[in-house]
Design a protein around this motif. Structure first.
Motif, PDB file in Angstrom:
ATOM      1  N   MET A 122      40.491  43.908  38.206  1.00 19.15           N
ATOM      2  CA  MET A 122      41.019  44.510  39.343  1.00 19.15           C
ATOM      3  C   MET A 122      41.696  43.503  40.312  1.00 19.15           C
ATOM      4  N   ALA A 123      42.569  43.801  41.362  1.00 23.92           N
ATOM      5  CA  ALA A 123      43.048  43.051  42.355  1.00 23.92           C
ATOM      6  C   ALA A 123      41.804  42.856  43.101  1.00 23.92           C
ATOM      7  N   SER A 124      41.942  41.535  43.672  1.00 30.04           N
ATOM      8  CA  SER A 124      41.027  41.066  44.735  1.00 30.04           C
ATOM      9  C   SER A 124      41.209  42.032  45.846  1.00 30.04           C
ATOM     10  N   ARG A 125      39.982  41.959  46.624  1.00 29.76           N
ATOM     11  CA  ARG A 125      39.982  42.857  47.720  1.00 29.76           C
ATOM     12  C   ARG A 125      40.962  42.274  48.991  1.00 29.76           C
ATOM     13  N   ARG A 126      41.045  41.154  48.848  1.00 33.08           N
ATOM     14  CA  ARG A 126      42.168  40.387  49.830  1.00 33.08           C
ATOM     15  C   ARG A 126      43.492  40.432  49.629  1.00 33.08           C
ATOM     16  N   GLY A 127      43.744  40.925  48.231  1.00 31.00           N
ATOM     17  CA  GLY A 127      45.057  40.952  47.450  1.00 31.00           C
ATOM     18  C   GLY A 127      45.330  39.839  47.059  1.00 31.00           C
ATOM     19  N   ARG A 128      44.467  38.646  46.754  1.00 33.72           N
ATOM     20  CA  ARG A 128      44.848  37.425  46.056  1.00 33.72           C
ATOM     21  C   ARG A 128      43.817  37.306  44.964  1.00 33.72           C
ATOM     22  N   GLY A 129      44.627  37.085  43.568  1.00 25.88           N
ATOM     23  CA  GLY A 129      43.654  36.683  42.643  1.00 25.88           C
ATOM     24  C   GLY A 129      43.043  38.104  41.742  1.00 25.88           C
ATOM     25  N   GLN A 130      42.509  37.693  40.952  1.00 27.96           N
ATOM     26  CA  GLN A 130      41.756  38.810  39.962  1.00 27.96           C
ATOM     27  C   GLN A 130      40.110  38.896  40.047  1.00 27.96           C
ATOM     28  N   ARG A 131      39.598  39.950  40.160  1.00 34.06           N
ATOM     29  CA  ARG A 131      38.192  40.347  40.046  1.00 34.06           C
ATOM     30  C   ARG A 131      37.926  40.669  38.721  1.00 34.06           C
ATOM     31  N   VAL A 132      36.994  40.516  37.914  1.00 38.66           N
ATOM     32  CA  VAL A 132      36.250  40.966  36.716  1.00 38.66           C
ATOM     33  C   VAL A 132      35.009  41.590  36.915  1.00 38.66           C
ATOM     34  N   VAL A 133      34.795  42.673  36.289  1.00 40.36           N
ATOM     35  CA  VAL A 133      33.439  43.186  35.946  1.00 40.36           C
ATOM     36  C   VAL A 133      33.058  43.746  34.537  1.00 40.36           C
ATOM     37  N   LEU A 134      32.021  43.668  34.164  1.00 40.35           N
ATOM     38  CA  LEU A 134      31.703  44.197  32.849  1.00 40.35           C
ATOM     39  C   LEU A 134      31.706  45.685  32.861  1.00 40.35           C
ATOM     40  N   LYS A 135      32.246  46.298  31.751  1.00 38.59           N
ATOM     41  CA  LYS A 135      32.563  47.714  31.753  1.00 38.59           C
ATOM     42  C   LYS A 135      31.081  48.304  31.808  1.00 38.59           C
ATOM     43  N   GLY A 136      30.952  49.430  32.434  1.00 37.43           N
ATOM     44  CA  GLY A 136      29.641  49.950  32.637  1.00 37.43           C
ATOM     45  C   GLY A 136      28.583  49.472  33.668  1.00 37.43           C
ATOM     46  N   TRP A 137      29.108  48.522  34.232  1.00 40.38           N
ATOM     47  CA  TRP A 137      28.263  47.823  35.357  1.00 40.38           C
ATOM     48  C   TRP A 137      28.124  48.831  36.405  1.00 40.38           C
TER      49      TRP A 137
END
Length: 54
Positions: free
Chosen positions: A39-54
């Motif tokens: 997903m997009a970073s909260r600040r609109g810069r870069g990418q964020r990653v999360v494990l599915k099902g987290w």
């Protein structure tokens, strides 16, 4: 990621004691296996990653 939830890609690379290329290869592998959500970073810069099902 399983302990901390959603993380910025840059933070993942900084926190893992491996060469950045190895970290990005591992992230790519998990992504191809369908284990990650991006997903997009909260600040609109870069990418964020999360494990599915987290």
């Amino acid at each position: 990621m399983s302990e901390r939830g959603e993380l910025a890609l840059t933070n993942i690379v900084k926190e893992i004691d491996e060469p950045p290329s190895m970290v990005y290869m591992a992230i790519g592998w998990l992504a191809r296996e369908g284990k990650l959500e991006f997903m997009a970073s909260r600040r609109g810069r870069g990418q964020r990653v999360v494990l599915k099902g987290w």
